[in-house]
Design a protein around this motif. Sequence first.
Motif, PDB file in Angstrom:
ATOM      1  N   TRP A   1      45.814  26.777  42.819  1.00  0.00           N
ATOM      2  CA  TRP A   1      45.098  25.809  43.659  1.00  0.00           C
ATOM      3  C   TRP A   1      45.928  25.294  44.828  1.00  0.00           C
ATOM      4  CZ3 TRP A   1      40.000  25.121  42.754  1.00  0.00           C
ATOM      5  CH2 TRP A   1      39.510  25.511  41.507  1.00  0.00           C
TER       6      TRP A   1
ATOM      7  N   TRP B   1      39.973  34.001  39.401  1.00  0.00           N
ATOM      8  CA  TRP B   1      39.440  32.891  38.601  1.00  0.00           C
ATOM      9  C   TRP B   1      40.327  32.597  37.388  1.00  0.00           C
ATOM     10  CZ3 TRP B   1      36.184  30.307  41.300  1.00  0.00           C
ATOM     11  CH2 TRP B   1      35.325  30.938  42.211  1.00  0.00           C
TER      12      TRP B   1
ATOM     13  N   LEU C   1      43.375  30.619  38.339  1.00  0.00           N
ATOM     14  CA  LEU C   1      42.987  29.230  38.645  1.00  0.00           C
ATOM     15  C   LEU C   1      42.756  28.460  37.346  1.00  0.00           C
ATOM     16  CD1 LEU C   1      40.547  30.000  41.599  1.00  0.00           C
ATOM     17  CD2 LEU C   1      42.789  28.918  41.793  1.00  0.00           C
ATOM     18  N   ARG C   2      42.146  29.124  36.366  1.00  0.00           N
ATOM     19  CA  ARG C   2      41.894  28.467  35.065  1.00  0.00           C
ATOM     20  C   ARG C   2      43.209  28.204  34.335  1.00  0.00           C
ATOM     21  NH1 ARG C   2      39.204  30.062  29.558  1.00  0.00           N
ATOM     22  NH2 ARG C   2      40.201  32.056  29.902  1.00  0.00           N
TER      23      ARG C   2
ATOM     24  N   LEU D   1      45.084  25.163  35.596  1.00  0.00           N
ATOM     25  CA  LEU D   1      44.510  23.909  35.083  1.00  0.00           C
ATOM     26  C   LEU D   1      44.876  23.725  33.615  1.00  0.00           C
ATOM     27  CD1 LEU D   1      41.019  24.211  36.791  1.00  0.00           C
ATOM     28  CD2 LEU D   1      42.777  22.519  37.337  1.00  0.00           C
TER      29      LEU D   1
ATOM     30  N   MET E   1      39.266  24.297  30.798  1.00  0.00           N
ATOM     31  CA  MET E   1      37.990  24.538  31.480  1.00  0.00           C
ATOM     32  C   MET E   1      37.511  25.950  31.183  1.00  0.00           C
ATOM     33  SD  MET E   1      37.983  23.053  35.344  1.00  0.00           S
ATOM     34  CE  MET E   1      38.083  21.304  35.725  1.00  0.00           C
TER      35      MET E   1
ATOM     36  N   LEU F   1      35.474  29.336  32.565  1.00  0.00           N
ATOM     37  CA  LEU F   1      35.456  29.950  33.906  1.00  0.00           C
ATOM     38  C   LEU F   1      34.336  29.371  34.753  1.00  0.00           C
ATOM     39  CD1 LEU F   1      36.309  33.724  33.320  1.00  0.00           C
ATOM     40  CD2 LEU F   1      37.649  32.030  34.580  1.00  0.00           C
TER      41      LEU F   1
ATOM     42  N   GLU G   1      33.246  26.309  34.649  1.00  0.00           N
ATOM     43  CA  GLU G   1      33.711  24.985  35.127  1.00  0.00           C
ATOM     44  C   GLU G   1      34.743  25.139  36.249  1.00  0.00           C
ATOM     45  OE1 GLU G   1      33.243  22.193  31.155  1.00  0.00           O
ATOM     46  OE2 GLU G   1      34.873  23.656  31.230  1.00  0.00           O
ATOM     47  N   VAL G   2      35.553  26.206  36.152  1.00  0.00           N
ATOM     48  CA  VAL G   2      36.521  26.479  37.233  1.00  0.00           C
ATOM     49  C   VAL G   2      35.766  26.778  38.527  1.00  0.00           C
ATOM     50  CG1 VAL G   2      38.328  28.056  38.039  1.00  0.00           C
ATOM     51  CG2 VAL G   2      38.302  27.313  35.655  1.00  0.00           C
ATOM     52  N   ARG G   3      34.696  27.562  38.411  1.00  0.00           N
ATOM     53  CA  ARG G   3      33.885  27.877  39.602  1.00  0.00           C
ATOM     54  C   ARG G   3      33.253  26.608  40.180  1.00  0.00           C
ATOM     55  NH1 ARG G   3      32.581  32.789  36.616  1.00  0.00           N
ATOM     56  NH2 ARG G   3      33.562  34.525  37.725  1.00  0.00           N
TER      57      ARG G   3
ATOM     58  N   ARG H   1      34.522  23.605  39.969  1.00  0.00           N
ATOM     59  CA  ARG H   1      35.599  22.868  40.674  1.00  0.00           C
ATOM     60  C   ARG H   1      35.831  23.489  42.056  1.00  0.00           C
ATOM     61  NH1 ARG H   1      39.904  19.948  41.685  1.00  0.00           N
ATOM     62  NH2 ARG H   1      41.965  20.859  41.989  1.00  0.00           N
TER      63      ARG H   1
END
Length: 360
Positions: A35, A252, A255-256, A259, A266, A268, A270-272, A274
Amino acid sequence: MVTVNLGMLHYVLDHVYGAFMHRTKISPPFFSRGWGGSKLELLERLIKQLFPEIEGQNWPPSLIQPIWRTIWETQTAVLREGVFRTPCDEQLMSALPPESHNARVAFLAPKCVPPQKMACVVHLAGTGDHTFERRLRLGGPLLKENIATMVLESPFYGQRRPLLQRGAKLLCVSDLLLLGRATIEEARCLLHWLEWEAGFGKMGVCGLSMGGVHAAMVGSLHPTPVATLPFLSPHSAVVAFCEGILRHGTAWEALREELAAKKVAMTLEEVRERMRNVLSLTDVTRFPIPKIPNAVIFVAATDDGYIPKHSVLELQKAWPGSEVRWVTGGHVSSFLLHNGEFRRAIVDGLNRLPWKESPQ
């Protein structure tokens, strides 16, 4: 006799190209380093400051002084390249990679025409457009219409690319916001320079795809009227990275995992979500309507696998008086085949602006 649905063919071409570019392991995906940590928080704060509470309350661009050198010259035209320090403030400058601190620009202009009788359009980079050549080819034929072309090399691209970045695949989500924020600042300063230092009679800003989103933002935030010409571009980066083909080229899982390392578990999906929230900062429908809305011309493709039709129409609806022109094709084929339509939109958009009055 076999009939071929050409629209479907263009759409499939986008997906084939997208699969080759974004699903193969030829290059790493977008945002493979996550991120962007504190940089992302800084940028979310700074971008929220872009939205003036009162319409028309646009902050003035900084004065820049590019250092020019002539690349070639003929009897009728001259190509120069210029370098200037990016006008971003200290916070943005510290977030930018050192390679991006100096901006580069190519400037192709007719000779023997006084600037007040000429127009100039600033061309912004689409995803992966690292050099000046393609945009100079787009602008070159406009010389005979007394329209000059100024091409900005984006931060994170070309000679401004960070050492660890491969191609156009930005390492962090914060880099995308930083690229946009710096590009807007630099483009507004170039328009200001064209008007006040070079004395051009009219100005415009255009771009393809991501460059079109940035062009729309610049046209919206610039304090004086400019022709605003977004080509094959969505109303927001959310569309490109969460709905279009680029979602297949996004890291993705990385990124997950970032977090998760911060104890934020989260899925995947929920990552999308965000990502949607972060990239909603790039929603151009939240920006002020440009000073002369009928000098805004969108050129969009009928069968675009990257940019859905609804996205283009959302921005037109948000900016009453703007025009959408449709070309037959997908994202990739239109990018290659419809330069004539893009040029026509540039000419028509500039024709809808008044000439700047010459100082007496």
